[in-house]
Write an enzyme that holds these catalytic residues in place. Structure first.
Site, short mmCIF file in Angstrom:
data_model
loop_
_atom_site.label_atom_id
_atom_site.label_comp_id
_atom_site.label_asym_id
_atom_site.label_seq_id
_atom_site.Cartn_x
_atom_site.Cartn_y
_atom_site.Cartn_z
N SER A 44 7.06 5.88 2.53
CA SER A 44 7.96 4.72 2.56
C SER A 44 8.62 4.42 1.21
O SER A 44 9.78 4.00 1.19
CB SER A 44 7.23 3.50 3.11
OG SER A 44 5.91 3.41 2.62
N GLU A 77 -0.24 0.24 -5.50
CA GLU A 77 -1.16 1.28 -5.04
C GLU A 77 -2.39 1.25 -5.93
O GLU A 77 -2.29 1.40 -7.15
CB GLU A 77 -0.51 2.66 -5.08
CG GLU A 77 -1.44 3.79 -4.67
CD GLU A 77 -2.13 3.56 -3.32
OE1 GLU A 77 -3.38 3.64 -3.28
OE2 GLU A 77 -1.41 3.30 -2.33
N ASP A 96 1.19 -2.16 4.84
CA ASP A 96 0.81 -0.93 5.53
C ASP A 96 -0.55 -0.42 5.03
O ASP A 96 -0.65 0.65 4.47
CB ASP A 96 1.91 0.11 5.27
CG ASP A 96 1.63 1.45 5.92
OD1 ASP A 96 0.83 1.48 6.87
OD2 ASP A 96 2.21 2.45 5.47
N HIS A 104 0.87 -1.19 0.00
CA HIS A 104 0.00 0.00 0.00
C HIS A 104 0.90 1.23 0.00
O HIS A 104 1.14 1.85 1.03
CB HIS A 104 -0.93 0.00 1.23
CG HIS A 104 -1.84 -1.18 1.30
ND1 HIS A 104 -1.42 -2.43 1.69
CD2 HIS A 104 -3.17 -1.29 1.03
CE1 HIS A 104 -2.45 -3.27 1.67
NE2 HIS A 104 -3.52 -2.60 1.27
N ASP A 117 -4.50 -4.69 -6.14
CA ASP A 117 -4.53 -5.01 -4.73
C ASP A 117 -3.13 -5.43 -4.28
O ASP A 117 -2.49 -6.30 -4.89
CB ASP A 117 -5.52 -6.15 -4.48
CG ASP A 117 -5.56 -6.58 -3.04
OD1 ASP A 117 -6.29 -5.97 -2.26
OD2 ASP A 117 -4.83 -7.54 -2.70
N GLY A 118 -2.65 -4.82 -3.21
CA GLY A 118 -1.29 -5.07 -2.79
C GLY A 118 -1.04 -6.48 -2.31
O GLY A 118 0.06 -7.02 -2.49
#
Length: 258
Positions: free
Chosen positions: A99, A117, A160, A42, A139-140
């Site tokens: 990050s 993302e 995250d 994410h 989707d991560g």
């Protein structure tokens, strides 16, 4: 859900905790000659302006990274301070690295990054600053499942999510367990908020039971950023923590407690 945008919260106290541990872990990985992979489920937009209206509205950065720097929490040789300085040299003095850009500071030729993302605006903004990485608009968790174990095999995965989807608290331990079995040498870090109603507590216990001995559980508490704000702390759970990460977690715990 695609409503969450981290611009309102960038540089807050939870980011200070999470990003300090992330930077130390990445510095350890980069300290060896062998290449490594960094992946993130994410990623957000990667770069934030702390003078933007969103950040000014909440004031969370003032209670987070601004206060931490004013109080000398991070000396100039600290990995997070180094990543922050590199970002501000490149993008301006009021910026803050998410990050992905913290990771960018430690990546070397031969290292590989995968960033997922799903939010369309956040993904578009990420693409502007993350040309160093493989970007995934999906989707991560699906991305992580597809690329693990990665090449290079050494590395780190950061999970995250925003936790706007409350089912995340129930499903993340199972997801982490499956990913850890696929990539048993990887550093797998899971960030989570500590909330007033302690809804995260069961997830944290299950993560500990899933990972077994050797994992690192780091939790810090802090006052709510503003009246009515539900987050009262930050948690980071790390499987296969690099050497020295437990020391940084203990140092942060002392700073937050004071």
């Amino acid at each position: 859900m695609l409503s969450y945008q981290h611009s309102f919260h960038a540089g807050n106290a939870a980011d200070v905790h999470k990003h300090a541990l992330l930077a130390v872990a990445l510095a350890r990985l980069a300290g060896k000659d062998k290449p490594f992979t960094y992946a993130e489920t994410h990623a957000g937009r990667g770069l934030y302006d702390l003078t933007a209206p969103e950040a000014a509205r909440t004031g969370e950065a003032r209670a987070g990274i601004v206060r931490a720097l004013d109080r000398g929490w991070f000396p100039y040789d600290h990995p997070l301070r180094a990543a922050l300085a590199a970002t501000r040299t490149r993008h301006g003095p009021d910026t803050y690295p998410g990050s992905p850009l913290i990771a960018r500071h430690f990546l070397r030729p031969g290292d590989v990054a995968h960033l997922a993302e799903l939010h369309p605006q956040e993904h578009a903004a990420l693409a502007d600053v993350a040309g160093f990485a493989h970007l995934h608009r999906q989707d991560g968790f699906e991305m992580a499942n597809a690329i693990l174990p990665p090449t290079p095999r050494r590395g780190m995965l950061l999970i995250d999510p925003s936790y706007e989807v409350k089912a995340d608290y129930d499903r993340i331990p199972g997801i982490v367990g499956r990913l850890a079995r696929k990539w048993n040498v990887g550093v797998i870090a899971v960030w989570y908020p500590i909330l007033g109603d302690d809804r995260q507590a069961a997830m944290a216990r299950e993560l500990t039971e899933t990972a077994g001995a050797g994992a690192l559980a780091s939790e810090v508490r802090f006052p709510p950023a503003r009246a009515g704000h539900g987050m009262a702390g930050s948690g980071m759970f790390v499987i296969n923590p690099p050497f020295g990460l437990a020391d940084e977690a203990a140092r942060l715990a002392r700073l937050f407690a004071a």
